[in-house]
Motif scaffolding. Structure first.
Motif, mmCIF file in Angstrom:
data_model
loop_
_atom_site.group_PDB
_atom_site.id
_atom_site.type_symbol
_atom_site.label_atom_id
_atom_site.label_comp_id
_atom_site.label_asym_id
_atom_site.label_seq_id
_atom_site.Cartn_x
_atom_site.Cartn_y
_atom_site.Cartn_z
ATOM 1 N N HIS A 1 -4.094 -0.178 2.973
ATOM 2 C CA HIS A 1 -3.139 0.661 3.681
ATOM 3 C C HIS A 1 -3.674 0.882 5.089
ATOM 4 O O HIS A 1 -4.763 1.402 5.251
ATOM 5 N N LYS B 1 -12.194 6.336 1.541
ATOM 6 C CA LYS B 1 -11.105 6.085 0.584
ATOM 7 C C LYS B 1 -11.086 4.609 0.222
ATOM 8 O O LYS B 1 -11.385 3.754 1.054
ATOM 9 N N HIS B 2 -10.702 4.329 -1.016
ATOM 10 C CA HIS B 2 -10.605 2.936 -1.459
ATOM 11 C C HIS B 2 -9.231 2.753 -2.099
ATOM 12 O O HIS B 2 -9.064 2.967 -3.298
ATOM 13 N N PRO B 3 -8.232 2.393 -1.294
ATOM 14 C CA PRO B 3 -6.874 2.315 -1.833
ATOM 15 C C PRO B 3 -6.700 1.146 -2.800
ATOM 16 O O PRO B 3 -7.429 0.162 -2.729
ATOM 17 N N ALA C 1 -9.287 -2.350 -8.628
ATOM 18 C CA ALA C 1 -7.916 -2.076 -8.203
ATOM 19 C C ALA C 1 -6.891 -2.821 -9.061
ATOM 20 O O ALA C 1 -5.817 -2.296 -9.353
ATOM 21 N N GLY D 1 -7.348 7.025 -4.935
ATOM 22 C CA GLY D 1 -8.047 5.781 -4.643
ATOM 23 C C GLY D 1 -8.984 5.418 -5.779
ATOM 24 O O GLY D 1 -9.161 6.176 -6.737
ATOM 25 N N TYR E 1 -16.203 -1.056 0.760
ATOM 26 C CA TYR E 1 -15.884 0.174 0.025
ATOM 27 C C TYR E 1 -17.024 0.442 -0.948
ATOM 28 O O TYR E 1 -17.851 -0.443 -1.205
ATOM 29 N N VAL F 1 -7.364 7.931 -10.669
ATOM 30 C CA VAL F 1 -6.460 7.062 -9.919
ATOM 31 C C VAL F 1 -5.002 7.358 -10.266
ATOM 32 O O VAL F 1 -4.211 7.728 -9.400
ATOM 33 N N GLY G 1 0.811 -1.216 0.000
ATOM 34 C CA GLY G 1 0.000 0.000 0.000
ATOM 35 C C GLY G 1 0.845 1.268 0.000
ATOM 36 O O GLY G 1 0.445 2.298 -0.553
#
Lengths: 807, 169
Positions: A103, A97-99, A265, A78, A328, A238, A70
């Protein structure tokens, strides 16, 4: 007589041969020179704080290129959410937030923690096993009711609580609805679960990222229903790559059903890592990975109340739904339980007062988003179940009760903000009674009884809003995107056409049906038209395929562009024949001058456009290529009526579907064969939801249905032969083809049809105390209900135990 | 290690890690991407190929176990110019949508008809001593190892019945 070409013909699919011979080109079939492979190390706990990650041993292992965590993505945006909902109190939804890689915390089983890039997939997996991750496990929030309690652990520490939003619709109607319900002659109440599902396209998701050292251009090959949307979301939000430096390609895609709409992601990772590692990076999901990383569907818990007057007219409807968002916000997740659900609560009925309240909840589960139907199956299920229950309570025939309350005049403005342009619900019900052979049902029930079985008949009416959507409207409703569609029609000198469309085909047969439309418009053979889609480098900006929108929106854009082509071609033809443009007619691929015997062929005109020796250069440019963007004026409203006959074995609780009939009104139909296949597929997925499928978590947030051994998919022997009819046609009034869309109807309309049939069978068998059983109606649940047990079944079933929300 | 496979009538020498599944060998080492990976667990049937006349899930067997075996993949059944009768029947009856499970369906259905011809009973067979009628229930049961999420099942059953010369429903 059936046509053999053009609109209305069952043209055989031109996609067929490559699929049948193994020559399809799916994303996993793409391998780039020098590519490395990535394996994601995913969380095996639902909720926890990452205290340390030690990759040193893994980094020294053979073949490892680089290991990402992360921390590598701290400077990166994100994964964005594309829709913002405003709560009843006027506040916008809580948006965490959607890493790209977890993280600080992991928030669901399957949350990616590390990504190992290696020469081979085997080496990447081996190295991932050597990574030491320390996680302080935290209590998991799985049950939606507990998630909203004051002392619940928070999925996101920086949010106020686990409530994403509390949406009321239409808020101004609330008091009037409450009053109407309190004063009603009869109120039927039902609590139910719309079970959590996994879309499960047979092709797992794949991403291949590539970065060209020479130009700095990126290319992402991905399993997507909408490559332009991925380019926009990933590029702008992103990774910060301008769209002109980023190409997204979605080649043959092996089914989507909604779950391949969203930006994931893994796509961002592979694109990012391709530059970081200076070589292509490929990821192919395993099936179990798909279960814990593809966005899930449904997962609503609802209480619905239907008020009727003394003459059985519906007077008011009130619903309270808890909708699971997961850990998320997936790309369009917030819109599903709200605008795609609340606006459909009128169904086919003239209920004057409706109020819908939806509480969206964060839990430690995989994110939930659109799955075939998206919001509309949830609306139809609760409405058609409560109407069936009301009919039983009042002792009236369920068909009669529905007919009595049908909307019969169009256009019709519902109390939930949409206007149905056209429809004829009695016509589809009439057709259903005929093709479902209602008259013969009692005889079949008697015959079943002689064999010791209980037979039941379930019916259902439905309406859906498709062809999404007018951009200015959805903008007001919180969409962060427009929902037009585009097409470029390129005519070649020799008369063939290439249509570059933003609509993506992943099983819908656009490559066949779109040319039928052009063939009809110009009068040339279908094989002179080629459809190109799925590549941002060739197609104009388009929003992709979902919500049964391809033909209604994408097809309309193609029609508009083709109209421009025809208009220009007529100018050229007029010049060639020294006639007035207004006198030119186009028929069967020939331009002629009205009232004369003068004509030129389509190919003569297209050749003149590119070899402009004899050409009105002072008036028009050479060439023949046009682009159109079509933004619909309204949604389209497919509707229909479905019937199902089940046989129930009282000894075991096993339910089998004996007959299934569907009478749909899709407006005009371009290719009846393709439409029939779409309806079959939708019904089968609905039968899957009703009888077989359930995505289950245990109380610790372990996903206990992460393989096909644990998640029951419909197989050949679960799906009956179906009688499908789409002869009732009230064409859409506001798009040029008069089409409405057919992809989701089956999945929307069949679950309540099946459940209504099972409840009918139970009542006919004397089990009159059973008002409802939650899906899936497994033998265990049906049998338990027959023994007087609780239909809820306790642990591991339903929506993460959320059924206990109850009243 | 070296393994010699006779694939679609052609001898191919495979050099691969002994842990390589037959499916991965076909797709990644031999360039035959017609066979698909849907689950890698033998639960979806997208990887079905025909080995020495029997249909198997190629994800559940190691390539090195098939030295000298005759393997037929979808690429070996027909070509775009000359479709096999089963492939042609799938066109006639619209037996797919997205096409991803189709190679497995075609291989499975092709070998399945051979099993019926040889008199192998199934769970749906009334008589275990052979000579069963190729009913819809028999076809559905025998094809229940091949998932199709587009759920073209009714048309797949129609196609197989047609390919078997059993006519229309």
């Amino acid at each position: 007589m059936p046509k053999d070409g053009g609109i209305g013909a069952s043209s055989k699919r031109r996609e067929d041969v490559r699929f049948l011979t193994g020559d399809g080109r799916y994303t996993d079939d793409i391998n780039l020179a020098g590519q490395a492979h990535v394996h994601f190390l995913r969380s095996d706990v639902a909720h926890g704080r990452i205290t340390s990650i030690d990759t040193s041993e893994a980094e020294a292992m053979p073949g490892v290129v680089r290991i990402f965590t992360g921390a590598d993505f701290e400077a990166i945006g994100g994964i964005p959410c594309g829709w913002q909902i405003t709560s009843r109190d006027g506040n916008v939804m809580q948006e965490p937030k959607h890493p790209v890689l977890a993280h600080g915390k992991v928030r669901h089983v399957g949350d990616p923690i590390c990504a190992v890039v290696a020469e081979t997939l085997g080496q990447a997996r081996d190295a991932a096993e050597a990574i030491m991750v320390e996680i302080d496990e935290l209590p998991a929030v799985i049950d939606m009711k507990k998630a909203l309690s004051g002392d619940a652990p928070k999925v996101h520490d920086d949010l106020e609580n686990n409530l994403c939003y509390d949406w009321g619709f239409v808020e101004e109607n609330r008091e009037a609805v409450d009053k109407a319900i309190s004063e009603a002659a009869h109120v039927t109440t039902l609590e139910l679960v719309n079970n959590r599902l996994v879309a499960n396209p047979m092709e797992p998701r794949v991403a291949v990222g590539d970065w060209a050292k020479s130009t700095g251009d990126y290319t992402l090959y991905t399993t997507s229903q909408n490559p332009h949307v991925i380019r926009l979301l990933m590029g702008a939000f992103v990774l910060g790559i301008p769209e002109h430096k980023l190409r997204v390609v979605a080649p043959d895609v092996g089914g989507g059903f909604g779950t391949k709409i969203f930006h994931y992601a893994e796509e961002a990772f592979c694109t990012f890592a391709a530059k970081a590692c200076r070589r292509p990076v490929k990821w192919t999901s395993t099936r179990s990975e798909a279960f814990m990383s593809d966005a899930h569907g449904r997962d609503h818990v609802t209480k619905i109340e239907l008020a009727l007057d003394a003459e059985n007219n519906f007077t008011a409807l009130r619903t309270l739904t808890h909708a699971n968002m997961g850990a998320y916000l997936s790309t369009f997740a917030p819109s599903v339980p709200t605008w795609l659900h609340g606006t459909l609560m009128a169904g086919n009925y003239k209920t004057p007062l409706i109020y819908v309240n939806v509480k969206a909840v964060f839990t430690n589960t995989v994110p939930v988003d659109a799955y075939r139907g998206a919001g509309r199956p949830e609306a139809t299920y609760q409405l058609e179940r409560v109407i069936d229950k009301a009919a039983r309570e009042l002792g009236v025939d369920p068909v009669t009760l529905r007919r009595q309350n049908f909307i019969t005049e169009f256009p019709y403005a519902t109390p939930v903000a949409v206007e149905y342009d056209t429809g004829d619900y009695n016509a589809t019900m009439d057709k259903l009674e005929e093709i479902g052979d209602f008259a013969g049902f009692e005889g079949r029930a008697e015959e079943s009884k002689r064999r010791g079985k209980l037979r039941g008949l379930g019916i259902n009416s439905y309406i859906e809003a498709c062809g999404i959507a007018p951009s200015n409207l959805v903008g007001q409703l919180g969409a962060r995107a427009g929902l037009y569609e585009s097409a470029t029609v390129r005519v070649n000198a020799t008369g063939g056409l290439v249509v570059m469309t933003g609509s993506h085909s992943h099983g819908q047969g656009h490559e066949t049906s779109f040319p039928q439309v052009i063939s009809e418009m110009i009068g040339i053979p279908e094989d002179m038209v080629e459809i190109v889609h799925g590549d941002t480098a060739t197609a104009p900006m388009g929003m992709g395929t979902y919500g049964s929108r391809s033909l209604a929106v994408g097809g309309s854009a193609m029609v508009r562009a083709t109209e421009k082509i025809i208009n220009k071609a007529k100018k050229i033809a007029a010049h060639l024949m020294e006639a007035s443009e207004e006198d030119i007619e186009l028929k069967d691929g020939q331009f002629s001058v009205a009232g004369t015997d003068k004509s030129v062929a389509w190919g003569d005109v297209t050749l003149a456009a590119y070899v402009p020796h004899n050409y009105p250069l002072e008036d028009i440019e050479p060439g023949l290529e046009e682009t159109a963007f079509y933004d619909p004026a309204n949604f389209t409203y497919p509707s229909g009526a479905y019937a199902c006959e089940v046989e129930l074995d009282p000894e075991t609780g096993v339910v089998t579907i004996e007959r299934f009939a569907a009478a749909d009104d899709f407006g005009n139909v371009v290719n009846p064969m393709i439409v029939e296949g779409q309806v079959h597929g939708g019904i089968a997925q609905g039968i899957g939801q009703a009888l077989l499928e359930n995505c289950a978590y245990d109380e610790n947030g372990q996903l206990v249905s992460a393989t096909y051994m644990d998640y029951a998919m419909p197989r050949a022997d679960n799906v009956p032969f179906m009688t499908v009819d789409h002869s009732c046609q009230t064409p859409c009034t506001h798009n040029p083809l008069g089409v409405k869309g057919c992809g989701e109807a089956g999945a929307i309309a069949s679950p309540p049809t099946v459940v209504n049939a099972v409840i009918d069978a139970l009542h006919r068998g004397g089990h009159t105390g059973i008002a409802h059983i939650d899906m899936p109606l497994t033998p265990q649940r049906v049998w338990a209900a027959m023994q007087g047990g609780s239909p809820e079944q306790g642990e591991g079933h339903g929506s993460a135990g959320a059924r206990q929300l109850g009243a | 290690m070296d393994t010699t496979l006779k694939i679609n009538g052609e001898e191919r020498v495979l050099q691969a890690d002994p842990r390589t599944s037959l499916l991965d060998a076909l797709r990644h080492h031999l360039g035959l991407t017609g066979s698909k990976k849907g689950c890698d667990h033998g639960q979806c049937g997208a990887c079905t190929v025909i080995v020495n006349g029997r249909r198997i899930n190629s994800c559940l067997t190691l390539a090195c176990m098939h030295d000298g075996d005759e393997i037929t993949t979808v690429e070996g059944l027909g070509t775009p110019e000359a479709l096999s009768p089963m492939q042609q029947a799938f066109v006639t009856h619209d037996g797919y949508q997205c096409g991803y499970c189709t190679p497995g369906q075609i291989c499975s259905a092709t070998a399945m008809l051979e099993e019926v011809a040889q008199g192998w009973p199934s769970h749906a067979s009334a008589d275990l001593s052979g000579g069963m009628e190729l009913t819809d229930a028999e076809i559905s049961e025998r094809m229940s190892g091949n998932l199709c999420r587009c759920a073209a099942y009714p048309n797949i059953v129609d196609a197989i019945r047609d390919a078997a010369g059993k006519g229309e429903r």
